[in-house]
Design a protein around this motif. Structure first.
Motif, short mmCIF file in Angstrom:
data_model
loop_
_atom_site.label_atom_id
_atom_site.label_comp_id
_atom_site.label_asym_id
_atom_site.label_seq_id
_atom_site.Cartn_x
_atom_site.Cartn_y
_atom_site.Cartn_z
N VAL A 352 0.86 -1.18 0.00
CA VAL A 352 0.00 0.00 0.00
C VAL A 352 0.90 1.25 0.00
O VAL A 352 1.82 1.35 0.81
N ALA A 353 0.65 2.16 -0.92
CA ALA A 353 1.44 3.39 -0.97
C ALA A 353 0.93 4.35 0.10
O ALA A 353 -0.23 4.77 0.07
N VAL A 354 1.79 4.67 1.04
CA VAL A 354 1.40 5.52 2.18
C VAL A 354 2.31 6.75 2.22
O VAL A 354 3.53 6.63 2.11
N ILE A 355 1.72 7.92 2.36
CA ILE A 355 2.48 9.12 2.71
C ILE A 355 2.34 9.28 4.22
O ILE A 355 1.24 9.48 4.74
N TYR A 356 3.45 9.13 4.93
CA TYR A 356 3.42 9.24 6.39
C TYR A 356 3.92 10.65 6.73
O TYR A 356 5.10 10.96 6.55
N ASP A 357 3.01 11.48 7.20
CA ASP A 357 3.40 12.86 7.51
C ASP A 357 4.03 12.91 8.91
O ASP A 357 3.36 13.14 9.91
N ASP A 358 5.33 12.67 8.93
CA ASP A 358 6.08 12.63 10.18
C ASP A 358 6.82 13.95 10.42
O ASP A 358 7.78 14.00 11.18
N ARG A 359 6.38 15.02 9.77
CA ARG A 359 7.07 16.31 9.92
C ARG A 359 6.76 16.94 11.28
O ARG A 359 5.70 16.69 11.87
N ALA A 360 7.68 17.76 11.74
CA ALA A 360 7.47 18.47 13.01
C ALA A 360 6.71 19.77 12.74
O ALA A 360 7.23 20.87 12.88
N VAL A 361 5.45 19.61 12.33
CA VAL A 361 4.61 20.78 12.08
C VAL A 361 3.27 20.58 12.81
O VAL A 361 2.96 19.48 13.26
#
Lengths: 419, 419
Positions: A352-361
């Protein structure tokens, strides 16, 4: 992909000279970058969309028995002289340049002539025909104006297919099959309902050419559609005579703006006669080849999808072409991060193509970017979802999230992939 | 694929102006077509070879964490002026043309400048760095001469990767990892043993650049190799001073011709300073980015493979890049044809790439074409093999065939695929 390590950046500042909606949306989402008017680069997320569309087109062309190859973009002048198409009067969108020795060359804006020359060498006998080949390649067209984003580029990705036949029957049989294949492509990318087989000018070669026109306010063409017959007529051939010949009635037609996402040209033997490209028939006679060519604007398709599928929050990609199925956001403490990492790995391992938003925002920025990028499903993990083992899942166009366990989420995202 | 329905045709007649061995072999086998000097199109079988090499390169670049994208070939003049590289005196291989409004544009021969401009927008903070991106794209170079087939094209497929870093340590750490990844690529395509890390001129930027030179009589470079140390020095930096600095001894070096299949440039902050491309560091200060770039000539690799792996019968492709694993020939009556069709379907369903030579030509022609195309395994079916259920299988470089049953053949061809 982890967004913190991605070459992707959403932005709110769009250059004032960018007029088109599709380019604005795609630049905001970090999918494309404008190099100059009509010339765009594709960043990793945009590149994925383009590759997804390419793969759909490739599968449908392969199903027709067509074979993929790659012609050169650099074109020697002599290959285009027999048909007159080197002449800037006849073809006004050439980019031309020259070799160090002064030899004139052009950049391929289409490939009928070099393809026919090649077919004349590869398919010399009736036994070698009929045959179809295609390529997906950047084309270069020196357009006077270029204000439609990636819907009309000076450099753009096109699928161009060429069919070589022994007679008109073979040509027409393939022509019919391609029409069906094209509608399969448009169905898979979510545009079938909006797309009309459209009669347009056939030029010097034939009564009509066929266009596949997709309804879009920003389209550059005006067409007249008959919704019940699923047919349309381009304004360039919108005459009583043509309508009569097609059995269409003026009062039943609806004027609309549209974008040409595909086209079909039937050259019959015109080009082969001009260029002297023949095969040997069963009686040993030399006969000119029947040529038809079939285009799909691959990057234009991406532009039309962006232009049609969006809301005030950003893009809304159909699952089949989205750069990822899931946009994952974790809000919470160490335990939630741990659960998120595990979920990310589980889904990724299953393809499964996942964008994991692990940014410090801030979470708000993550929610906004998930919408801006138009990823089909947003999955949110927080301390309460982590504890319950149920994830908050929201479709891009849904207003309320659902809660589901890992099994249901995996089922959703893998069945989504297959579509 | 069934050869009778393929856009492939072997030939014995090669244009007299074709001087290079790789192009002669590939044209004979029906893999490429010469459009003009230094410009070749890739027919379906050649296109498959190119795609196989691309996929190997892609996998190794992805393993480095680099992300694939696609820059435009059309380049506006202004992007290349700050570094002086628009100037034909400095870069003498530009193809230049212009828009209808007279604006100058060039065709991308490399992409450091536009990539750095893009990185300056995407990676504005130290948090966004280090990062690497790559593309596989046709490059255009207006070479004065082009006589080396696809080993030096005016239009050719290149993998170019760009790494953006905060400091020299990050740059050098990646630089080292790429060297390892490059040797993995060369190992997978069968060229590792012949390839030497070679010190070459670093230009204005650094002491040295690194080239990956593959030994080849037809190569355009002269290098001096130390076989025990697996190192080499390009003749352009073959001085006592350089040899001393590298700990190499003249008497232990061997002169050789070689082809540059990969290269690495370390620009440090030179280009970022010229172009004003900065990121904000942890103290909020603006700092120039560290740039390094990493090329692999993908179509050149195909040329070198053709040039090195062949005999008087034709090409000899390594399994990893061959357009098919098996070349199947049926000689005999109806029963043999039936068995052949079944075998073809069985292998194809298991994902084995098979060229089934079902043409109505003499067996001798089929045997010759199997060798000419360099397909790793030739499988022959005749009335006696059909009856026994054992197939005649011969490796391209073996002199005697083996006989094996379906299970063994499937094992051989699927294990071969995986390699």
């Amino acid at each position: 992909m982890r967004l913190s390590q991605s070459f992707a950046r959403t932005t709110k500042t769009i250059s004032a000279d960018e007029q088109s909606l599709n380019a604005k949306l795609l630049i905001q989402a970090g999918f494309i970058h404008k190099e100059m008017a009509g010339v765009y680069s594709y960043l990793p997320l945009g590149y994925r969309v383009l590759e997804n569309i390419k793969q759909i087109v490739r599968e449908e062309m392969n199903a027709l028995g067509a074979q993929e190859l790659a012609m050169s973009a650099l074109q020697p002048q002599e290959n285009w002289q027999a048909t007159g198409r080197w002449d800037d009067e006849l073809v006004d969108i050439w980019f031309k340049t020259e070799l160090k020795n002064g030899q004139n060359i052009g950049l391929g804006w289409s490939h009928e002539e070099p393809m026919l020359l090649l077919a004349g060498k590869v398919a010399q006998s009736y036994r070698d025909l009929p045959i179809a080949v295609y390529q997906m390649q950047n084309k270069f067209r020196n357009e006077l104006r270029s204000k439609s984003g990636i819907m009309r580029g000076r450099e753009f990705l096109m699928k161009d297919m060429y069919h070589f036949a022994r007679n008109l029957e073979e040509l027409e049989a393939f022509y019919t099959r391609v029409q069906e294949a094209y509608f399969k492509v448009f169905e898979r990318v979510g545009l079938k309902k909006l797309t009309f087989l459209t009669y347009a000018s056939g030029g010097a070669f034939t009564d009509f050419s066929h266009e596949f026109q997709c309804l879009a306010e920003s389209g550059e063409d005006t067409i007249y559609i008959d919704r019940s017959k699923k047919l349309a007529v381009n304004e360039e051939v919108y005459t009583d005579e043509v309508l009569n010949s097609l059995g269409l009635k003026k009062e039943e037609l609806e004027q609309a703006k549209a974008s040409e996402i595909g086209n079909i040209f039937n050259f019959k033997t015109t080009k082969a006669e001009q260029m002297g490209i023949c095969f040997t028939d069963e009686q040993g006679r030399r006969q000119p080849m029947f040529l038809s060519s079939y285009g799909i604007g691959v990057s234009r398709l991406m532009g039309v999808i962006a232009e049609l599928f969006n809301d005030d929050k950003g893009l809304i990609f159909p699952l089949s072409v989205a750069p990822a199925t899931i946009y994952m956001i974790a809000i919470g403490g160490k335990e939630t991060i741990k659960v998120s990492e595990k979920l990310y790995n589980t889904l990724t391992e299953r393809g499964v193509a996942v964008i994991y938003d692990d940014r410090a925002v801030r979470p708000g920025e993550k929610f906004a970017d998930a919408d801006l990028m138009g990823i089909p499903y947003r999955v949110v993990l927080n301390d309460s979802t982590s504890a319950s083992g149920r994830y908050e899942v929201k479709g891009r166009t849904e207003s309320e999230p659902k809660h589901m366990d890992l099994k249901a989420l995996i089922e959703l995202s893998t069945s989504a992939m297959v579509k």
